[in-house]
Design a protein around this motif. Structure first.
Motif, PDB file in Angstrom:
ATOM      1  N   HIS A  88      -4.952  -3.135  -5.828  1.00 49.39           N
ATOM      2  CA  HIS A  88      -5.030  -1.471  -5.656  1.00 49.39           C
ATOM      3  C   HIS A  88      -3.537  -1.239  -6.515  1.00 49.39           C
ATOM      4  O   HIS A  88      -3.667  -0.403  -7.539  1.00 49.39           O
ATOM      5  CB  HIS A  88      -4.809  -1.055  -4.492  1.00 49.39           C
ATOM      6  N   LEU A  89      -2.400  -1.705  -6.281  1.00 46.45           N
ATOM      7  CA  LEU A  89      -1.303  -1.595  -6.870  1.00 46.45           C
ATOM      8  C   LEU A  89      -1.229  -1.933  -8.123  1.00 46.45           C
ATOM      9  O   LEU A  89      -0.573  -0.985  -8.932  1.00 46.45           O
ATOM     10  CB  LEU A  89      -0.136  -2.169  -6.210  1.00 46.45           C
ATOM     11  N   LEU A  90      -1.787  -2.888  -8.576  1.00 50.44           N
ATOM     12  CA  LEU A  90      -1.901  -3.602  -9.858  1.00 50.44           C
ATOM     13  C   LEU A  90      -2.599  -2.303 -10.668  1.00 50.44           C
ATOM     14  O   LEU A  90      -2.469  -2.315 -11.929  1.00 50.44           O
ATOM     15  CB  LEU A  90      -2.422  -4.864  -9.935  1.00 50.44           C
ATOM     16  N   SER A  91      -3.740  -1.745 -10.233  1.00 52.06           N
ATOM     17  CA  SER A  91      -4.645  -0.946 -11.092  1.00 52.06           C
ATOM     18  C   SER A  91      -3.854   0.169 -11.327  1.00 52.06           C
ATOM     19  O   SER A  91      -3.860   0.640 -12.377  1.00 52.06           O
ATOM     20  CB  SER A  91      -5.931  -0.766 -10.222  1.00 52.06           C
ATOM     21  N   LEU A  92      -3.038   0.676 -10.473  1.00 57.27           N
ATOM     22  CA  LEU A  92      -2.094   2.044 -10.709  1.00 57.27           C
ATOM     23  C   LEU A  92      -1.221   1.594 -11.565  1.00 57.27           C
ATOM     24  O   LEU A  92      -0.906   2.632 -12.490  1.00 57.27           O
ATOM     25  CB  LEU A  92      -1.711   2.355  -9.187  1.00 57.27           C
ATOM     26  N   GLN A  98      11.008  10.347  -2.101  1.00 60.86           N
ATOM     27  CA  GLN A  98       9.746  11.435  -1.700  1.00 60.86           C
ATOM     28  C   GLN A  98       8.573  10.892  -0.849  1.00 60.86           C
ATOM     29  O   GLN A  98       8.176  11.685  -0.025  1.00 60.86           O
ATOM     30  CB  GLN A  98       9.198  11.984  -3.004  1.00 60.86           C
ATOM     31  N   VAL A  99       8.195   9.722  -1.357  1.00 56.89           N
ATOM     32  CA  VAL A  99       7.002   9.184  -0.517  1.00 56.89           C
ATOM     33  C   VAL A  99       7.553   8.841   1.077  1.00 56.89           C
ATOM     34  O   VAL A  99       6.861   9.400   1.799  1.00 56.89           O
ATOM     35  CB  VAL A  99       6.611   7.831  -1.184  1.00 56.89           C
ATOM     36  N   LEU A 100       8.576   8.249   1.093  1.00 59.26           N
ATOM     37  CA  LEU A 100       8.954   8.104   2.491  1.00 59.26           C
ATOM     38  C   LEU A 100       9.547   9.303   3.409  1.00 59.26           C
ATOM     39  O   LEU A 100       8.830   9.505   4.466  1.00 59.26           O
ATOM     40  CB  LEU A 100      10.366   7.198   2.664  1.00 59.26           C
ATOM     41  N   ALA A 116       0.943  -1.385   0.078  1.00 54.16           N
ATOM     42  CA  ALA A 116      -0.023   0.111  -0.094  1.00 54.16           C
ATOM     43  C   ALA A 116       1.017   1.299  -0.022  1.00 54.16           C
ATOM     44  O   ALA A 116       0.527   2.233  -0.515  1.00 54.16           O
ATOM     45  CB  ALA A 116      -1.058  -0.078   1.331  1.00 54.16           C
ATOM     46  N   VAL A 117       1.915   1.126   0.660  1.00 58.55           N
ATOM     47  CA  VAL A 117       3.160   2.233   0.670  1.00 58.55           C
ATOM     48  C   VAL A 117       3.536   2.495  -0.601  1.00 58.55           C
ATOM     49  O   VAL A 117       3.624   3.749  -1.165  1.00 58.55           O
ATOM     50  CB  VAL A 117       3.749   2.222   1.741  1.00 58.55           C
ATOM     51  N   ALA A 118       3.901   1.313  -1.216  1.00 62.38           N
ATOM     52  CA  ALA A 118       4.657   1.505  -2.546  1.00 62.38           C
ATOM     53  C   ALA A 118       3.512   1.919  -3.557  1.00 62.38           C
ATOM     54  O   ALA A 118       3.934   3.007  -4.343  1.00 62.38           O
ATOM     55  CB  ALA A 118       5.064   0.082  -2.832  1.00 62.38           C
TER      56      ALA A 118
END
Lengths: 361, 267
Positions: free
Chosen positions: A318-322, A62-64, A47-49
């Protein structure tokens, strides 16, 4: 201290530890706990990725750094205001769906049991179509309320139709499939009467997407979700007794009727919550408990492992959809779970058929 | 019989399913410390009576008394610590192992925070040992033979540590050797002072192992008492419609039923 007599220790056939103190004692099935922790960690990591991806891509650093309190002001808006609630929703909603599925499969004693199977999704859809046609394609909240009311009403109707001196699992599933099919034809009819904007908006809703989750819709879901999880923990000993059949459950001190009803309400509430916030997200509830059971080799369905598996599955979808959106166009997460769930269902049916067609042993 | 008051009494009870009444105005006492066998023809209400005693069925009139107090006045876990039932059929969760299933019998003693005290482990270990399942404790229940599986269910009941054990046709699906193995096991529980109530089909086995017989027909109790007094050729003829002679068992001396040959009777 002399040696304990031989009858003191029980070999359960798998690795398990014991926790004992004055206030609490428990037996710890290590594999179930370990696998669940691993899956939850995986879900959070994925989810974080996923926060990196979107119309405004970010790097992992940037995210972290933004999550840890630094970052540029614009990044703070993108990460903390827009994408973090979606990431939390992926984990929390996945866990809730897995929990709901585990409760239903345990009560119905059937790997096909899940809240969508007793007609919740179809009923929610019908109510959303009706509200959209009457109120117009506006308010998020009115659509959320419609989804909950429609879904609960349908689940209640299925429960009553399946009632005959108590509710038995298999009848619940069959009646649910029948009612869902009837509502499906009603839904198709209503859509043919709708104008194009309403039909589009219903279509988007029914695809199921957590991308529309915001802090204001997430917070009440998390509060209610916590209540559901606590209630499920409180009822889990009774759920375990019900697994042995009603006669055994009664003589071990459980009243099957009220307990089963309370558990059905909890199971439906998980789906109601998620559907209200994100639209229908199919198959997680169906798939997560069985996958978790295969990996943990637990007896029956484990609520904990099923929740962890649900979180991991939804976060991954979710990651796959992105990622698909990066190379093609954005696909709602609900469509991805339905696709993968369909593959699972085909595999399940083939396996069951093979097993019944005189497999050895 | 013992001087103690009966632990389990059913008074003036009407029992049935929905509109169908199986037994009307039925009264019965289960003597303390007895091995009571309920016998009678198919469909006479044996299991119904046992299920009413176990509060799986609630009588529409009358009441069930446990240790002198109406069973409805106890908390449900309190009853579960005094009385357990082996149902005719039980369901094992998929992929459960022997010790896990036996441990389920401890649930009347467990709370949300106290799930596995050392007394729980002790009870499970003892139940496994008494049913000779210690070696099999880590095996999958699905992989066991029918006789072993029934012993697992008995062990679960034993782990519940109740003074009263109700058993609904415990021998029905077993072959003859395993039937006797199970009855011997029940006898050891009886010797340890437990009160047993079992629905049995086989009159000879009932007379051999039980010390108190309850004979039922058409939902009412025809007679009850020690096997030697109760089992007579007249009774078997009256209740089962089977012409027979009753002879002493050559091994134990308890009554056994030997049916007459209908062809030689007619001629």
């Amino acid at each position: 201290m002399s040696a304990l007599p031989r009858a003191e220790h029980v070999d359960f056939g798998y690795r398990s530890g014991s926790l004992r103190s004055r206030f609490a004692s428990a037996r710890l099935p290590l594999r179930v706990l370990g696998v669940s922790a691993l899956l939850l960690g995986l879900a959070v990591a994925v989810a974080v990725a996923a926060i990196r991806y979107g119309d405004y891509p970010l790097t992992a650093e940037q995210v972290l750094s933004t999550l840890l309190g630094g970052g540029e002001p614009f990044h703070r808006i993108v990460v903390l205001e827009w994408r973090l609630p979606v990431a939390i929703a992926a984990v929390a909603f996945g866990a809730l769906l897995g929990l709901g599925g585990a409760i239903f499969q345990s009560i119905t004693r059937n790997p096909l049991g899940s809240p969508d199977v007793i007609g919740f999704d179809a009923g929610a859809y019908t109510a959303v179509v009706v509200v959209t046609l009457v109120v117009g394609s506006g308010g998020t909240w009115s659509i959320a309320a419609a989804a909950i009311v429609g879904g609960l009403a349908t689940a209640f109707a299925v429960y009553l139709l399946a009632w005959r001196r108590g509710v038995q699992g298999f009848r619940l599933i069959i009646v649910g499939i029948g009612v869902a099919a009837m509502l499906g034809s009603l839904n198709s009819y209503l859509i043919t009467r709708a104008d194009i904007t309403d039909a589009m908006s219903v279509g988007f809703w029914s695809a199921g997407s957590i991308a529309r989750v915001t802090w204001s819709s997430l917070t009440p879901s998390l509060v209610l979700g916590t209540v559901i999880v606590l209630a499920a923990i409180a009822l889990s000993p009774a759920l375990k007794r019900l697994e042995l059949g009603d006669d055994a459950a009664i003589t071990q001190g459980t009243r099957p009727g009220p307990v089963r009803l309370a558990l059905l309400v909890l199971g439906v509430a998980t789906t109601a919550l998620v559907t209200a916030a994100a639209g229908p997200i199919g198959f997680i509830a169906l798939v997560a408990p069985q996958l978790a059971r295969r990996i943990t080799r637990s007896a029956g369905v484990s609520l904990l492992a099923a929740s962890a598996m649900g979180a991991a599955l939804l976060a991954a979808a979710h990651l796959l959809s992105l990622l698909i959106a990066q190379v093609y166009r954005s696909i709602p997460v609900g469509l991805i779970t339905v696709c993968l769930g369909g593959l699972y269902l085909i595999w399940l049916l083939i396996r069951e058929t093979r097993r019944q067609a005189g497999a050895p042993r | 019989m013992t001087a103690h008051p009966p632990r389990l009494v059913i008074e003036d009870a009407t029992i049935g399913y929905d509109q169908r009444t199986i037994a009307e105005r039925l009264s019965l006492e289960i003597p303390d410390g007895s091995f009571t066998a309920i016998i009678g023809p198919n469909g006479c209400g044996k299991s119904t009576l046992l299920r009413a005693l176990a509060r799986v069925l609630t009588p529409s009139t009358g009441r069930v008394l446990l240790d002198g107090k109406a069973i409805t006045q106890y908390g449900s876990k309190e009853v579960a610590r005094r009385m357990g039932l082996l149902p005719q059929t039980s369901l094992a969760p998929d992929g459960i192992r022997v010790a896990d299933l036996v441990a389920r019998g401890r649930s009347p003693y467990q709370s949300l925070f106290q799930q596995w005290r050392s007394s729980d482990e002790q009870a499970v270990a003892e139940a496994l040992e008494a049913t000779r399942l210690t070696e099999l404790s880590g095996r999958l229940v699905d992989e066991l033979s029918g006789g072993q599986r029934q012993r697992v269910w008995v062990a679960m009941l034993l782990a519940q540590q109740t003074g009263i054990m109700l058993l609904d046709e415990p021998t029905t699906f077993l072959d003859i050797a395993h039937q006797y193995e199970l009855l011997e096991l029940l006898r050891t529980f009886h010797d340890e002072g437990k009160t047993l109530v079992a629905v049995l089909h086989d009159l000879d086995q009932a007379a051999r192992y039980a010390d108190h017989l309850v004979v039922m027909r058409d939902g009412s109790v025809v007679t009850s008492g020690p096997p030697a007094e109760v089992v007579t050729a007249e009774l078997v003829q009256e209740v089962f419609g089977l012409p027979c002679i009753v002879a002493p068992d050559p091994v134990t001396g308890t009554p056994t039923v030997v049916p007459l040959d209908p062809r030689s009777v007619v001629r």
